[in-house]
Scaffold this active site. Sequence first.
Site, PDB file in Angstrom:
ATOM      1  N   LYS A  88      11.944 -53.304  87.607  1.00  0.00           N
ATOM      2  CA  LYS A  88      11.106 -52.653  87.259  1.00  0.00           C
ATOM      3  C   LYS A  88      11.925 -51.554  85.213  1.00  0.00           C
ATOM      4  CE  LYS A  88      10.925 -51.212  91.879  1.00  0.00           C
ATOM      5  NZ  LYS A  88      11.606 -50.301  93.210  1.00  0.00           N
ATOM      6  N   ARG A 137      17.370 -55.939  96.817  1.00  0.00           N
ATOM      7  CA  ARG A 137      16.092 -56.414  97.010  1.00  0.00           C
ATOM      8  C   ARG A 137      15.569 -56.680  95.224  1.00  0.00           C
ATOM      9  NH1 ARG A 137      10.865 -54.953  96.129  1.00  0.00           N
ATOM     10  NH2 ARG A 137       9.378 -55.109  98.280  1.00  0.00           N
TER      11      ARG A 137
END
Length: 266
Positions: A208, A244
């Site tokens: 991210k 995740r």
Amino acid sequence: MGVVNVTPDSFSDGGRFLDEAAAVAHARKLMGDGADILDIGGESTRPGAELVSEAEELARVIPVIERLWMETAGRIQISVDTTKPGVARAAMEAGAIQWNDVTALRGDPDSLSTAAELQCAVVLMHMQGDPRTMQESPRYDDVVGEVEAFLHDRAEAAKAAGVSRAAIALDPGIGFGKTPEHNLALLRALPRLRARLGHPILIGASRKRFIRALDPSAQSADDRLGGSLATALWAAQHGVAVIRVHDVRETVQALAVQAAILQAAA
Ligand code: HH2
């Protein structure tokens, strides 16, 4: 949890696994790499992403879930990453056991009742705003307190609708309506969130953008493995139940080394 994006536009792997065969092959690889759960998604939630119709989302994810379920016969848990109750329902019929919902079952008036009826596991995630606009100007007075209160309220709402307590996992939503500082504060607060919320926590920080804020050379999502691993190790050390990630092999290896060090005789 390994990520399988059957989308043309996901932020890190959009377009790579759009056809069924490529998505299934990628899922097989992630299983071989050590994933326990596969999260199959047919709609990108990256900042600015376009919405996808239910018909299109069904066409992307259901054949992949059906094939994986037939091939694996329950050896892997299949999760569906969707905000649509109709997609969640079809996914459970095809073999999924978990509904991962970035809107925490607020995406549709039928979401809560559908989750209760399906009796599936659910992941309830915090997001400020919606994916189209969430990164424009995220604002909190107290990011950790507000995210904690939101997750508490959504878990209560799910239980009130009939979702069983043991089926609920919670996720502070790294990158969903948050500045890099907000994301770091939430990661730092994982022990508090875990203790006060009393549900398993899921963290999705893989590749991210907050990693780019710490390493400006990591412009492309593919360049963020180091930051993703650092976050996964931190999360595991602080009792996060599900991590995740896109890079399953590297993450499993990092976690194995961490666990071995923690268990070694001093
Ligand atoms: N992050 C993404 C998607 N789904 N679900 C949960 N519970 N937590 C997350 O942090 C999370 C999520 C975004 O990552 P990705 O699926 O790779 O990208 P895209 O949404 O662009 O497909």
